[in-house]
Scaffold this motif. Structure first.
Motif, PDB file in Angstrom:
ATOM      1  N   SER A  32       0.825  -1.200   0.000  1.00 41.88           N
ATOM      2  CA  SER A  32       0.000   0.000   0.000  1.00 41.88           C
ATOM      3  C   SER A  32       0.868   1.262   0.000  1.00 41.88           C
ATOM      4  O   SER A  32       1.958   1.284   0.569  1.00 41.88           O
ATOM      5  CB  SER A  32      -0.900   0.003   1.246  1.00 41.88           C
ATOM      6  OG  SER A  32      -1.536   1.252   1.384  1.00 41.88           O
TER       7      SER A  32
ATOM      8  N   ASN B 188      -0.072   3.850   1.533  1.00 43.01           N
ATOM      9  CA  ASN B 188      -0.359   4.448   2.833  1.00 43.01           C
ATOM     10  C   ASN B 188       0.477   3.765   3.925  1.00 43.01           C
ATOM     11  O   ASN B 188       0.298   2.576   4.199  1.00 43.01           O
ATOM     12  CB  ASN B 188      -1.856   4.296   3.128  1.00 43.01           C
ATOM     13  CG  ASN B 188      -2.268   4.937   4.427  1.00 43.01           C
ATOM     14  OD1 ASN B 188      -1.455   5.282   5.267  1.00 43.01           O
ATOM     15  ND2 ASN B 188      -3.574   5.080   4.590  1.00 43.01           N
TER      16      ASN B 188
ATOM     17  N   GLU C 172      -1.467   1.806   6.617  1.00 45.82           N
ATOM     18  CA  GLU C 172      -1.943   0.483   6.215  1.00 45.82           C
ATOM     19  C   GLU C 172      -0.815  -0.543   6.293  1.00 45.82           C
ATOM     20  O   GLU C 172      -1.031  -1.685   6.678  1.00 45.82           O
ATOM     21  CB  GLU C 172      -2.521   0.520   4.792  1.00 45.82           C
ATOM     22  CG  GLU C 172      -3.889   1.140   4.714  1.00 45.82           C
ATOM     23  CD  GLU C 172      -4.480   1.052   3.311  1.00 45.82           C
ATOM     24  OE1 GLU C 172      -4.076   0.170   2.530  1.00 45.82           O
ATOM     25  OE2 GLU C 172      -5.352   1.887   2.997  1.00 45.82           O
TER      26      GLU C 172
ATOM     27  N   SER D 281       9.574   4.326   4.791  1.00 53.46           N
ATOM     28  CA  SER D 281       8.960   5.062   5.908  1.00 53.46           C
ATOM     29  C   SER D 281       9.578   4.605   7.243  1.00 53.46           C
ATOM     30  O   SER D 281       9.594   3.428   7.567  1.00 53.46           O
ATOM     31  CB  SER D 281       7.454   4.790   5.912  1.00 53.46           C
ATOM     32  OG  SER D 281       6.880   5.284   7.089  1.00 53.46           O
TER      33      SER D 281
END
Length: 186
Positions: free
Chosen positions: A147, A149, A152, A181
């Motif tokens: 994803s 996001n 998520e 991230s």
């Protein structure tokens, strides 16, 4: 001859299922399950739903899954609400053989909130990637790791961390090493 024999066995099973003895009904349900005749499904369904003996309900669930998978799934999903933990335990095991979103949802519900610790443990075991449903769930969780996001991806990692199977650790390791991230890697 085979049809005549089947009708005789079915008549005998019907008579036996009407007896007050749980052992007699258990025998009849077992016989119906080994014959794998779809016409036995209504009898098995009836005893899965309402037999006074938990052992007979368990045997009826097994037999119904062997005889008529199409009608077994909705009945097993309903049987997951049975008042006896023995029945719910067996239902968890049987539902894991179905590649169905409804079966998956019921197993997840049993794993997270059943009143009986043994049923919860069995349901969690059935969600491991060694089962058909567990593989489907693992694939869904791994797909969430792709994803865009980060939230998520973190949720997917939290779900994967609850699994003990080795197939869940590989995608977590890859996310740890490769995700851009910081919160996801953490």
């Amino acid at each position: 001859v085979a049809e005549h024999t089947w009708s005789m066995i079915l008549a005998l099973a019907k008579q036996t299922l009407a007896l007050p003895s749980g052992d007699a009904r258990l025998w009849a349900v077992s016989v119906l399950g080994t014959l794998k005749e779809a016409s036995a499904a209504p009898l098995l369904l009836q005893h899965l739903k309402a037999d006074p003996s938990a052992r007979v309900r368990v045997a009826a669930g097994r037999a119904l899954a062997a005889v008529d998978r199409k009608h077994a799934l909705p009945a097993l999903i309903k049987a997951a609400e049975d008042g006896d933990p023995l029945v719910r335990f067996e239902v968890a095991s049987l539902l894991a053989d179905f590649d169905d979103p409804g079966a998956l949802a019921v197993l997840q519900k049993l794993a997270s909130g059943d009143a009986d610790a043994t049923v919860r443990a069995e349901s969690k075991d059935q969600l491991e990637p060694a089962t058909t449903l567990g593989r489907r769930l693992l694939e869904r969780r791994i797909a969430k790791l792709r994803s865009a996001n980060p939230a998520e991806r973190v949720a997917a990692l939290e779900e994967l961390s609850a699994l003990t199977h080795w197939r869940a650790t590989l995608p977590m390791s890859c996310a740890l090493l490769a995700d851009k991230s910081g919160p996801v890697r953490t």
